[in-house]
Design an enzyme around this catalytic site. Structure first.
Site, PDB file in Angstrom:
ATOM      1  N   HIS A 662       0.891  -1.166  -0.072  1.00  0.00           N
ATOM      2  CA  HIS A 662       0.119   0.000  -0.097  1.00  0.00           C
ATOM      3  C   HIS A 662       0.830   1.268   0.069  1.00  0.00           C
ATOM      4  O   HIS A 662       2.096   1.187   0.444  1.00  0.00           O
ATOM      5  CB  HIS A 662      -0.971  -0.105   1.243  1.00  0.00           C
ATOM      6  CG  HIS A 662      -0.286   0.438   2.454  1.00  0.00           C
ATOM      7  ND1 HIS A 662      -0.098   1.609   2.978  1.00  0.00           N
ATOM      8  CD2 HIS A 662       0.390  -0.344   3.367  1.00  0.00           C
ATOM      9  CE1 HIS A 662       0.449   1.758   4.134  1.00  0.00           C
ATOM     10  NE2 HIS A 662       0.769   0.425   4.589  1.00  0.00           N
ATOM     11  N   CYS A 663       0.416   2.216  -0.608  1.00  0.00           N
ATOM     12  CA  CYS A 663       0.823   3.671  -0.216  1.00  0.00           C
ATOM     13  C   CYS A 663      -0.239   4.726   0.184  1.00  0.00           C
ATOM     14  O   CYS A 663      -0.765   4.358   1.396  1.00  0.00           O
ATOM     15  CB  CYS A 663       1.265   4.101  -1.805  1.00  0.00           C
ATOM     16  SG  CYS A 663       0.323   3.824  -3.069  1.00  0.00           S
ATOM     17  N   SER A 664      -0.656   5.494  -0.402  1.00  0.00           N
ATOM     18  CA  SER A 664      -1.728   6.242   0.086  1.00  0.00           C
ATOM     19  C   SER A 664      -3.126   5.884  -0.693  1.00  0.00           C
ATOM     20  O   SER A 664      -3.963   5.466   0.051  1.00  0.00           O
ATOM     21  CB  SER A 664      -1.636   7.780  -0.275  1.00  0.00           C
ATOM     22  OG  SER A 664      -2.656   8.644   0.262  1.00  0.00           O
ATOM     23  N   GLY A 666      -2.973   3.565  -2.979  1.00  0.00           N
ATOM     24  CA  GLY A 666      -2.963   2.188  -3.477  1.00  0.00           C
ATOM     25  C   GLY A 666      -2.816   1.958  -4.819  1.00  0.00           C
ATOM     26  O   GLY A 666      -2.980   0.760  -5.275  1.00  0.00           O
ATOM     27  N   THR A 670       2.523   2.025  -5.276  1.00  0.00           N
ATOM     28  CA  THR A 670       2.134   0.327  -5.074  1.00  0.00           C
ATOM     29  C   THR A 670       2.343  -0.397  -6.598  1.00  0.00           C
ATOM     30  O   THR A 670       2.930  -1.485  -6.540  1.00  0.00           O
ATOM     31  CB  THR A 670       0.639   0.383  -4.654  1.00  0.00           C
ATOM     32  OG1 THR A 670       0.538   0.941  -3.213  1.00  0.00           O
ATOM     33  CG2 THR A 670       0.521  -1.125  -4.564  1.00  0.00           C
TER      34      THR A 670
END
Length: 754
Positions: A662-664, A666, A670
């Protein structure tokens, strides 16, 4: 004996007379108490103080104190002291008090004094208003039967000790003539019958003065820098300045999923502030105010716009037998008014509707190269021009010669195709039998450097064309569950929603509609259609759902590619414990077991406990810290080192559910890391690379994977850097080089753009 008794009987009356005379003399000699005064007055008591009566026999006296109120109620008490406190009295009430001495049953003269109790304190003292030079206090009258016609006193003491006192018959008062941004001690009390009640005290600050000369100092396509002058207040050096901004709307394009477009606020101690992460070509309303001790000044506001965004040229095609070209470019992010087009020194009139459609330019010559540029215009501002080179075709060529050349090219192409195919089969390694999909038309490793060089020419024109072909991939698929009203608040960004068919469902909770939803999607890898889970960063109210996802999928690996806070905005909730104190989310308890922080990443070992089943799951989180707030990393090397560590862990750990990345949102970072992992493993197993085809495959399962063109180019740069490093390692070894890296010279000569 009879005579003696008879003699005493004769003297009896005389002795009784003498005794009575002495008692009367003592009573007459016991005078009143002296200097009867009031020692203290409260709202329910009176303290009287006096001195003993004059006379030689002033010891061992008993003093009586009696106070009678207006209604006739009387309080009486005695004491051997020369002071007494009579309590249980009514507030703001006059009492007639008497004090007298008593000795051997004889009472002295009473000394009288009329005294009033103090009034009650004012009630509910609050601050009604605060300006930069005044404070208004509001209160209620004190309790008591006689609460009308009272006089209230207000005293204000400043930082330097200066005191202002005023009185009023109202239940509010404004103290003015004060210094801005300063703290004052304010006291309010009632005075009645000449007696002051107890004081109510508040420490209150005046508001700072407004900032001065607010103006827009500089602007770019993603930022506006504001500057102002601090007010000339005595404590201005202690002020905090707040900046708030909001856009006026984005009519041209959908909003960026990485940005929260509600009012945003940030603070600074300086007299300038750069507002970042704005949308190009967009008007914003900005407000600035000063604050001290939680009291704010009035706002100063202005409107300013960002510089418009640059476009991406999609193609420049020769037309009219080489006497013209058709230029096509994408619409920029944000607002725009028109586009200025120049081709070979020829400038066309600005055209508002020119993006995403071909614009024809005539009057050119065949077989020539023309420098072209497109510039976005917005409210008098110009974006950075986007250049390209257009090539016109040759005119007057005999059709037969064209056909002959085409046939020759076809034959040569077929020959090259079969030769390369034979060579590829001879070098091909074994592919896992459970391979779910292949990458037809992928690029041989020895040709990848040339491919990157070719696509990167003319400001990444080739990559731009590839990325434009990915824009519509995966659209039109159902997103019904993610769009349901009960799930709307679980999505960080409104345009990043998982498709129904590929979303990761949770086990429903009884009586909770939508409890089976989380913004996460299964993604295909090299050997399985569900090799990865791409998810958005948890929100404050979805942290519990995120850990349910980890538990239900039995995932041993978490990969986090964002920081919790970037550019003053929350990108992801801090979902793991800060220290050894575990956190509980529903029926799951999370504990931090170990943590190792390096320059570019952190690795954390976590333990997940299911409280009902009393079972545990060990989880390792790989947190990449070095991805910049904007754009992509300046070098592929740190991310490649991070990937190598992650891949080694995944190969060794084995078993368990899919890694959760995940990132923010996704999708951007990602998608870039997942694609890098799959493509480097494809390179090792097949000697082939297919970035375009795999990104397209990811976008069929989750929208916007590898979200920006810059990330798409960076993915190629990472692969190219991996090939360069591998080639250098092969060149330093004594054994025969691997055919995958045989084109060492080309790889070493091609410099990866930092």
């Amino acid at each position: 004996m009879a005579r003696a008794g008879g003699g005493l009987g004769a003297w009896g009356p005389l002795m009784l007379l003498v005794l009575c005379s002495r008692t009367w003399d003592r009573a007459a000699a016991l005078g009143p108490v002296r200097n009867l005064t009031v020692g203290a007055q409260t709202n329910n008591s009176i303290t009287l103080v006096w001195e003993a009566p004059e006379g030689p026999d002033s010891q061992d006296l008993t003093y009586w104190v009696q106070c009678t109120g207006d209604g006739g109620s009387t309080e009486t008490q005695n004491t051997t002291s020369t002071s007494a406190t009579v309590d249980g009295l009514d507030a703001a009430t006059p009492y007639a008090c008497s004090v007298w001495a008593e000795q051997d049953g004889a009472s002295g003269t009473k000394e009288d004094l009329t005294v009033s109790t103090a009034p009650n304190a004012v009630r509910n003292l609050t601050v009604g208003a605060q300006t930069n030079n005044s404070i208004t206090l509001v209160w209620e009258a004190p309790e008591g039967p006689d609460s009308q016609d009272l006089t209230y006193w207000v005293q204000c003491t400043g930082d330097g000790g200066s005191t202002e006192t005023q009185n009023t018959t109202s239940t509010s008062a404004t103290v003015d003539g004060l210094d801005a941004g300063s703290t004052y001690e304010l006291r309010v009390w009632v005075k009645q019958n000449g007696v002051s009640g107890s004081q109510e005290t508040r420490n209150v600050s005046t508001a700072p003065s407004e900032v001065v000369d607010l103006h827009n100092m500089t602007q770019t396509n993603s930022s506006v820098t504001l500057r102002w002058t601090a007010p000339t207040d005595p404590h201005a050096q202690l002020y905090t300045y707040w900046v708030r901004w909001a856009s006026e709307g984005l009519p041209q394009r959908q909003q960026d999923p990485q940005v929260d477009w509600a009012n945003q606020t940030n603070s600074t101690s300086e007299t300038s502030y750069e507002v970042q992460a704005l949308v190009p070509g967009t008007w914003y309303n900005f407000s600035v105010w000063a604050e001290r001790n939680d009291v704010a000044s009035s706002m100063q506001s202005l409107q300013a716009t960002t510089v418009p965004g640059s476009i991406t040229i999609q193609s420049c095609v020769s037309t009219s037998g080489g006497y013209g070209v058709t230029l096509t470019w994408s619409c920029p992010l944000g607002g725009y008014e028109a586009f200025e087009l120049q081709v070979g020194g020829q400038q066309l009139p600005p055209d508002r509707l020119a993006c995403n459609k071909g614009v024809s330019v005539s009057g050119l010559q065949p077989a020539r190269s023309y420098r072209a540029s497109v510039t976005t215009l917005w409210d008098g501002l110009r974006a950075v021009s986007t250049p390209t080179t257009c090539h016109t075709e040759s005119g007057g060529v005999i059709a037969g010669a064209i056909v002959g050349v085409l046939l020759l090219l076809v034959l040569v192409g077929l020959l090259v195709f079969f030769l390369r195919r034979r060579k590829r089969k001879s070098q091909e390694k074994a592919v896992p039998k459970d391979l779910v999909f292949s990458f037809p038309g992928d690029i041989p490793a020895e040709d990848f450097a040339h491919h990157v060089w070719r696509q990167g020419k003319d400001s990444n024109c080739g990559f731009a064309e590839e990325y434009q072909q990915l824009a519509l991939e995966g659209r039109g698929q159902a997103q019904t569950v993610a769009s349901a009203p009960e799930n709307a608040t679980k999505n960080r960004y409104r345009n990043v929603l998982p498709y129904d068919w590929s979303r990761v469902p949770l086990t429903p909770l009884h009586g909770e509609p939508g409890s089976d939803y989380i913004n996460a999607s299964f993604l295909p890898g090299l050997c399985s259609p569900r090799e990865f889970i791409a998810a958005q960063g948890p929100l404050p109210h979805t942290v519990g759902d995120f850990w349910r996802l980890v538990w239900e999928q039995q995932s041993h690996t978490l990969v986090m590619l964002t920081n919790c806070m970037e550019s003053g905005r929350v990108k992801c909730e801090h979902y793991w414990p800060l220290d050894a104190q575990p956190c509980t989310h529903g029926r799951l308890r999370v504990a931090l077991v170990a943590e190792e922080v390096a320059e570019n990443w952190a690795v954390r070992d976590l333990e997940l406990l299911q409280l009902d089943e009393q079972k545990t799951l060990s989880v390792r989180q790989f947190h990449y810290l070095a991805w910049p707030d904007h754009g992509v990393p300046h070098s592929p090397d740190p991310l490649l080192d991070f990937w190598r560590m992650l891949r080694q862990w995944l190969d060794q750990a084995g078993g368990g559910g899919p890694p959760i990345v995940h990132c923010s949102a996704g999708v951007g970072r990602t998608g870039t890391l997942i694609a890098l992992d799959v493509l480097l493993r494809q390179l090792e197993s097949e000697g082939l690379l297919g970035p375009f085809r795999y990104v397209r495959k990811m976008r069929e399962s989750r929208p916007l994977m590898v979200q920006t063109e810059a990330q798409y180019v960076f993915l190629h740069q990472c692969i190219l850097r991996f090939l360069q490093r591998s080639a250098q390692e092969e060149a330093t070894d004594d054994h025969v080089p691997d055919p995958t890296y045989e084109n060492v010279a080309a790889l070493q000569d091609l410099e990866v753009e930092a």
